[in-house]
Scaffold this active site. Structure first.
Site, PDB file in Angstrom:
ATOM      1  CG  ASP A  33       7.410  12.665  -3.823  1.00 32.75           C
ATOM      2  OD1 ASP A  33       7.117  11.839  -4.712  1.00 32.75           O
ATOM      3  OD2 ASP A  33       8.465  12.578  -3.146  1.00 32.75           O
ATOM      4  CE1 TYR A  52       8.866  -2.275  -2.841  1.00 31.75           C
ATOM      5  CE2 TYR A  52       8.454  -4.423  -3.829  1.00 31.75           C
ATOM      6  CZ  TYR A  52       8.292  -3.056  -3.840  1.00 31.75           C
ATOM      7  OH  TYR A  52       7.548  -2.462  -4.832  1.00 31.75           O
ATOM      8  CB  THR A  83      10.225   3.801 -11.604  1.00 27.63           C
ATOM      9  OG1 THR A  83      10.668   2.832 -10.643  1.00 27.63           O
ATOM     10  CG2 THR A  83       8.881   3.384 -12.156  1.00 27.63           C
ATOM     11  CB  SER A 129       4.885  -5.114  -5.434  1.00 32.40           C
ATOM     12  OG  SER A 129       5.862  -5.852  -6.154  1.00 32.40           O
TER      13      SER A 129
HETATM   14  N1  LIG Z   1       9.318   0.095 -10.068  1.00 33.16           N
HETATM   15  C1  LIG Z   1       8.850  -1.119  -9.908  1.00 33.16           C
HETATM   16  O1  LIG Z   1       9.336  -2.070 -10.524  1.00 33.16           O
HETATM   17  C2  LIG Z   1       7.690  -1.378  -8.999  1.00 33.16           C
HETATM   18  C3  LIG Z   1       7.089  -2.639  -9.044  1.00 33.16           C
HETATM   19  C4  LIG Z   1       6.019  -2.913  -8.214  1.00 33.16           C
HETATM   20  C5  LIG Z   1       5.545  -1.945  -7.361  1.00 33.16           C
HETATM   21  N2  LIG Z   1       6.125  -0.716  -7.323  1.00 33.16           N
HETATM   22  C6  LIG Z   1       5.598   0.257  -6.385  1.00 33.16           C
HETATM   23  O2  LIG Z   1       5.146   1.412  -7.067  1.00 33.16           O
HETATM   24  C7  LIG Z   1       5.218   2.542  -6.209  1.00 33.16           C
HETATM   25  C8  LIG Z   1       5.982   3.657  -6.923  1.00 33.16           C
HETATM   26  O3  LIG Z   1       7.300   3.184  -7.188  1.00 33.16           O
HETATM   27  P1  LIG Z   1       8.264   3.840  -8.279  1.00 33.16           P
HETATM   28  O4  LIG Z   1       8.977   2.733  -8.902  1.00 33.16           O
HETATM   29  O5  LIG Z   1       7.513   4.789  -9.083  1.00 33.16           O
HETATM   30  O6  LIG Z   1       9.281   4.558  -7.285  1.00 33.16           O
HETATM   31  P2  LIG Z   1      10.138   5.929  -7.424  1.00 33.16           P
HETATM   32  O7  LIG Z   1      11.197   5.851  -6.414  1.00 33.16           O
HETATM   33  O8  LIG Z   1      10.513   6.135  -8.825  1.00 33.16           O
HETATM   34  O9  LIG Z   1       9.078   7.019  -6.985  1.00 33.16           O
HETATM   35  C9  LIG Z   1       8.548   6.987  -5.678  1.00 33.16           C
HETATM   36  C10 LIG Z   1       8.200   8.367  -5.190  1.00 33.16           C
HETATM   37  O10 LIG Z   1       7.744   8.225  -3.834  1.00 33.16           O
HETATM   38  C11 LIG Z   1       8.317   9.251  -3.045  1.00 33.16           C
HETATM   39  N3  LIG Z   1       8.393   8.836  -1.638  1.00 33.16           N
HETATM   40  C12 LIG Z   1       9.268   7.982  -1.058  1.00 33.16           C
HETATM   41  N4  LIG Z   1       9.061   7.923   0.262  1.00 33.16           N
HETATM   42  C13 LIG Z   1       8.034   8.741   0.553  1.00 33.16           C
HETATM   43  C14 LIG Z   1       7.364   9.114   1.747  1.00 33.16           C
HETATM   44  N5  LIG Z   1       7.741   8.652   2.936  1.00 33.16           N
HETATM   45  N6  LIG Z   1       6.325   9.966   1.661  1.00 33.16           N
HETATM   46  C15 LIG Z   1       5.948  10.483   0.456  1.00 33.16           C
HETATM   47  N7  LIG Z   1       6.573  10.196  -0.692  1.00 33.16           N
HETATM   48  C16 LIG Z   1       7.600   9.329  -0.661  1.00 33.16           C
HETATM   49  C17 LIG Z   1       9.675   9.466  -3.665  1.00 33.16           C
HETATM   50  O11 LIG Z   1      10.188  10.763  -3.340  1.00 33.16           O
HETATM   51  C18 LIG Z   1       9.380   9.322  -5.166  1.00 33.16           C
HETATM   52  O12 LIG Z   1       9.020  10.553  -5.743  1.00 33.16           O
HETATM   53  C19 LIG Z   1       5.902   2.071  -4.933  1.00 33.16           C
HETATM   54  O13 LIG Z   1       4.908   1.800  -3.952  1.00 33.16           O
HETATM   55  C20 LIG Z   1       6.588   0.810  -5.368  1.00 33.16           C
HETATM   56  O14 LIG Z   1       6.818  -0.062  -4.310  1.00 33.16           O
HETATM   57  C21 LIG Z   1       7.194  -0.421  -8.135  1.00 33.16           C
END
Ligand SMILES: NC(=O)c1ccc[n+]([C@@H]2O[C@H](COP(=O)([O-])OP(=O)(O)OC[C@H]3O[C@@H](n4cnc5c(N)ncnc54)[C@H](O)[C@@H]3O)[C@@H](O)[C@H]2O)c1
Lengths: 246, 254
Positions: free
Chosen positions: B40, B155, B189, B142
């Site tokens: 991370d 996005y 999240t 996504s």
């Molecule tokens: N939450 C949703 O509704 C949703 C829906 C579809 C897809 N996603 C995808 O799921 C994945 C996780 O999302 P989430 O909701 O858990 O997000 P989140 O923000 O809760 O967690 C994401 C984590 O990624 C880390 N991060 C960000 N940039 C980074 C980088 N450059 N290098 C390394 N780590 C990095 C952050 O520090 C964080 O700990 C993402 O790819 C997101 O696009 C989320």
């Protein structure tokens, strides 16, 4: 393959078309994970089975009776429908009986089984249905006009039925396998002019260089049927070694 | 209770493992016996996740959008664990919540850099080991990769790119490694919370937002997405490659 011990413990399952091929592999897999699995088929599995129900998926009465048979013992948790037949032929050369039989089994059969299962699952607000479609339901394939139509119809039926069932807490999905080494595939190969070359050609056409094994499809069916796919509904999951990715 | 060990002895990297879906994935893979390297950009969050794992793992600071940072992280995992069997490219950012007209270039570029370029850089760095060990990649794309949505100018395209990168890599390495992605609907999240206006009533907004999912009528829990990632990363998906598996409770079926 990794059997997930107890994932289906205490679950009642019916596998329509469970006597052979992908269906038989699914029966073994779900039993290994603790499910009580009934097999509904036109023919009895080799060696017989204590939970065998004879029936034809083209008969609504047979299908309804199969579900009732399970319900007499246990509330049905999972329906897997593997019943299907091939019907090679271009649109120009396919005759009416061939077309109608294909649609009746592969598409209308899936509808009949889904309807019967939903009648008992929806009032309980739980249950999962998995159909076996085909990569031919996702992309066009030469010389498979009726088969593509039936499987494409099935994929789309799954989406629509999943939306209808969603407010009632029931999930409906399908897998879309590539060529799988089953009696259906072997019969098709045997019917080719040069069966040995046909088999080699099929392997060479797959991006991963081989056809699938029934156990690999069963593993994906088990996932979709299980609580681990709780947020998955209305999907067609290709289990096809990359055939439809290109 | 028998705990199934679907990944016993495997070595996994999960990016963005410090929060949300990534943290749930790291824990799920560990429950199945994997050694998990939690990467991370937030080093403390990565370490926190590592400390939660039932099977020993490590936390590593890594910005997936930075080539040198990626190289160092992957090398650290190889040194410590000996190779990589499973790469989960989960790190992602929501980016500007804007339509095209008002999306700033730097916001566009950072979104593409983390979500798409980050997936490419991590994959490229892990490929030699993955190929040698016949491993797998699971990307977190996504549902918004597949349907148009308002105010997701950067996005949506970044995630559509991830789906297409998934398919391309699946073809390039067919028969050697498997490459798939999961397309979640809306998941509860910290990221999703970050997209809400500062004065929003979080619970009420999320309750309303959850209705985009015909099934369940609520947001997904990270654990529900982690289960799908586990399946795609396990031997049970041995015939699955180049697939974008929706986990959106019917959101895009209609
Ligand atoms: N939450 C949703 O509704 C949703 C829906 C579809 C897809 N996603 C995808 O799921 C994945 C996780 O999302 P989430 O909701 O858990 O997000 P989140 O923000 O809760 O967690 C994401 C984590 O990624 C880390 N991060 C960000 N940039 C980074 C980088 N450059 N290098 C390394 N780590 C990095 C952050 O520090 C964080 O700990 C993402 O790819 C997101 O696009 C989320």
């Amino acid at each position: 393959m990794s059997i997930v011990a107890g994932r289906f413990a205490g679950r009642a399952v019916i596998v329509v078309g469970g006597a052979s091929g992908i269906g038989a592999a699914t029966v073994s897999r779900l039993r290994a994970e603790g499910a009580r699995v009934w097999i509904a088929d036109r023919v009895e599995p080799d060696g017989g089975d204590t939970l065998f129900i004879r029936g034809d998926i083209t008969s609504s009465d047979d299908v309804d009776r199969a579900i009732e048979t399970v319900e007499a013992t246990a509330p049905l948790d999972v329906l897997v429908n593997c019943a299907g037949l091939p019907a090679p032929g271009t649109a120009a050369e396919t005759d009416d009986p061939t077309w109608q039989r294909l649609i009746d089994v592969n598409l209308s059969g899936a509808f009949r089984a889904t309807r019967a299962a939903l009648r008992v699952m929806q009032p309980r607000r739980s249950g999962s249905i998995v159909h076996v479609a085909s990569d031919a339901g996702l992309v066009g394939m030469a010389g498979q006009a009726a088969y593509c139509a039936g499987k494409g119809g099935l994929v789309h039926f799954v989406r629509a039925a999943a939306l209808d069932a969603a407010p009632h807490g029931v999930r409906i999905n399908c897998v879309a396998p590539c060529f799988v080494d089953t009696p259906m595939m072997r019969a098709w190969i045997a019917g080719q002019a040069d069966p040995v070359a046909a088999r080699a050609d099929i392997d060479a056409e797959q991006p991963i260089g081989r056809v699938g094994q029934p156990e690999e499809i069963a593993a994906a069916i088990a996932f979709l049927a299980s609580h681990e796919a709780n947020f998955v509904t209305g999907v067609a999951l290709p289990v096809d070694g990359g055939v439809t990715a290109r | 209770m028998t705990i199934a060990q679907r990944l016993a002895g495997r070595i996994a990297i999960v990016t963005g493992a410090g929060a949300g879906i990534g943290r749930a994935i790291a824990v799920r893979l560990s429950q199945e016996g994997a050694f998990v390297a939690c990467c991370d950009i937030d080093a403390a969050a990565a370490a926190e996740t590592a400390a939660m794992l039932p099977v020993a793992g490590i936390g590593i600071a890594c910005d997936v959008a930075n080539e040198a940072s990626v190289a160092a992280a992957v090398e650290a995992v190889a040194d410590r664990a000996g190779g990589i069997d499973l790469l989960v490219n989960n790190a992602g950012i929501a980016g500007p919540q804007e339509p095209a007209l008002t999306t700033p270039l730097d916001g566009w570029q950072r979104t593409l850099a983390v979500n798409l370029t980050g997936t490419f850089l991590m994959s490229r760095a892990c490929l030699p080991s993955l190929i040698e060990r016949r491993g797998a990649i699971v990307n977190v794309a996504s549902a918004l990769a597949l349907v148009g949505w308002t105010d997701e100018c950067a996005y949506g395209p970044s995630k559509a790119g991830v789906v297409q990168l998934t398919k391309g890599m699946a073809m390039d390495y067919a028969g050697r490694i498997r490459v798939n992605c999961v397309c979640p609907g809306a998941v509860r999240t910290p990221m999703l919370e970050s997209t809400l206006p500062a004065d929003a009533d979080v619970e009420a907004t999320f309750a309303e937002y959850g209705k985009i999912h015909p099934l369940h009528q609520r947001l997904a829990w990270p654990e529900e997405i982690a289960d799908v990632v586990l399946f795609l990363g396990s031997d049970d998906a041995s015939l699955i490659t180049g697939v974008a598996l929706l986990a959106d409770a019917g959101f895009t079926a209609g």
